[in-house]
Design an enzyme around this catalytic site. Structure first.
Site, PDB file in Angstrom:
ATOM      1  N   ARG A   5       0.860  -1.191   0.000  1.00  0.00           N
ATOM      2  CA  ARG A   5       0.000   0.000   0.000  1.00  0.00           C
ATOM      3  C   ARG A   5       0.894   1.237   0.000  1.00  0.00           C
ATOM      4  O   ARG A   5       1.095   1.879   1.018  1.00  0.00           O
ATOM      5  CB  ARG A   5      -0.923  -0.022   1.212  1.00  0.00           C
ATOM      6  CG  ARG A   5      -1.849  -1.236   1.241  1.00  0.00           C
ATOM      7  CD  ARG A   5      -2.712  -1.245   2.482  1.00  0.00           C
ATOM      8  NE  ARG A   5      -1.887  -1.320   3.682  1.00  0.00           N
ATOM      9  CZ  ARG A   5      -2.356  -1.113   4.915  1.00  0.00           C
ATOM     10  NH1 ARG A   5      -3.611  -0.798   5.096  1.00  0.00           N
ATOM     11  NH2 ARG A   5      -1.554  -1.215   5.952  1.00  0.00           N
ATOM     12  N   ASP A   7       2.620   4.936  -0.626  1.00  0.00           N
ATOM     13  CA  ASP A   7       2.166   6.316  -0.466  1.00  0.00           C
ATOM     14  C   ASP A   7       1.839   6.923  -1.828  1.00  0.00           C
ATOM     15  O   ASP A   7       2.351   6.492  -2.864  1.00  0.00           O
ATOM     16  CB  ASP A   7       3.265   7.156   0.200  1.00  0.00           C
ATOM     17  CG  ASP A   7       3.663   6.634   1.568  1.00  0.00           C
ATOM     18  OD1 ASP A   7       2.855   5.911   2.176  1.00  0.00           O
ATOM     19  OD2 ASP A   7       4.780   6.950   2.020  1.00  0.00           O
ATOM     20  N   ARG A 167      10.536   5.839   3.021  1.00  0.00           N
ATOM     21  CA  ARG A 167      10.868   7.242   2.751  1.00  0.00           C
ATOM     22  C   ARG A 167      11.506   7.916   3.964  1.00  0.00           C
ATOM     23  O   ARG A 167      12.391   8.766   3.818  1.00  0.00           O
ATOM     24  CB  ARG A 167       9.619   7.984   2.310  1.00  0.00           C
ATOM     25  CG  ARG A 167       9.084   7.514   0.949  1.00  0.00           C
ATOM     26  CD  ARG A 167       7.708   8.086   0.682  1.00  0.00           C
ATOM     27  NE  ARG A 167       7.733   9.530   0.777  1.00  0.00           N
ATOM     28  CZ  ARG A 167       6.662  10.267   1.091  1.00  0.00           C
ATOM     29  NH1 ARG A 167       5.502   9.691   1.358  1.00  0.00           N
ATOM     30  NH2 ARG A 167       6.758  11.581   1.147  1.00  0.00           N
TER      31      ARG A 167
END
Length: 235
Positions: A5, A7, A167
């Protein structure tokens, strides 16, 4: 249900999706079905791609084994993050999937700092909090390499990733790579369990692969993944 899933703004070349459907009782237009009510999936892929937007393609489709869950049956996910450390930015042809950093990066420092984060740990410092979700993950690979004079790529693999984890890890490591933070700083952030790191922009990140166990282990793996993880050591 999807395997990763990601971003908004993150790319994927190795995404896996599963969907529950009802078998067809007979041919659908000119599309034949087999004795189990399953249409010709190669032709279905062609049809789907005719209607999907240009930045989404279905590469293949097949009937999933019993117990398969694209998300929970996965044993490992692989991401890459690409960065240009050229002072002039990024090659225009690579701008959609490569971050322009603009500061020289040390691959040696990046790898030394990344190695200290490997293992089954609580990555709360690098995850966006979500009620009811665990932040315990097993980081299995976090390695950097220089692809050419200005292009650097990180490969990151884990059993799963929590929201914004890759990230956040990359954002912290880039500060080490350009010398603004010491090599031991990301490990200190990890131990603090306090979110205190920059989040790298989404467009440099790509989901490149998802690994699954043998078919007869898929259901058991899904149940195992749903259980809360526990770290093997204090982190």
């Amino acid at each position: 249900m999807v395997a990763g899933r990601t971003d908004a703004g993150v790319h994927a070349t190795g995404q896996v999706v599963h969907v529950d459907v009802v078998p067809l009782r007979g041919p659908s237009g000119r599309l034949p079905v087999d004795e189990h009510g399953i249409p010709d999936l190669e032709r279905m892929c062609h049809r789907w791609n005719r209607y999907l937007p240009g930045d989404v393609r279905v590469l293949s489709a097949r009937v999933a084994p019993a117990g398969f869950d694209a998300r929970f049956s996965a044993v490992r996910r692989h991401y890459r993050y690409r960065v240009s450390d050229a002072r002039w930015g990024v090659d225009p042809l690579l701008r959609r999937d490569t971050l322009a950093w603009g500061r020289p990066l040390s691959v040696t420092a990046l790898n030394e700092a990344s190695e200290a984060l490997l293992g089954l740990r609580d990555f709360a410092s690098f995850c966006k909090f979500r009620e009811g979700s665990t932040t315990i993950r097993e980081l299995q690979q976090f390695a950097w390499q220089r692809l050419d004079a200005h292009l650097i790529e990180a490969r990151v693999s884990a059993d799963a990733f929590c929201h914004s984890m890759v990230r956040s890890l990359v954002g912290a490591l880039l500060l080490v790579g350009d010398g603004r933070r010491p090599i031991g700083w990301p490990a200190e952030v990890l131990r603090s369990k306090t979110r205190d790191s920059a989040v790298a922009p989404a467009h440099g990140l790509t989901l490149i692969g998802v690994d699954y166990p043998p078919d007869d282990e898929l259901a058991a793996r899904a149940e195992q993944t749903r259980a809360l993880r526990q770290p093997t050591e204090a982190s």
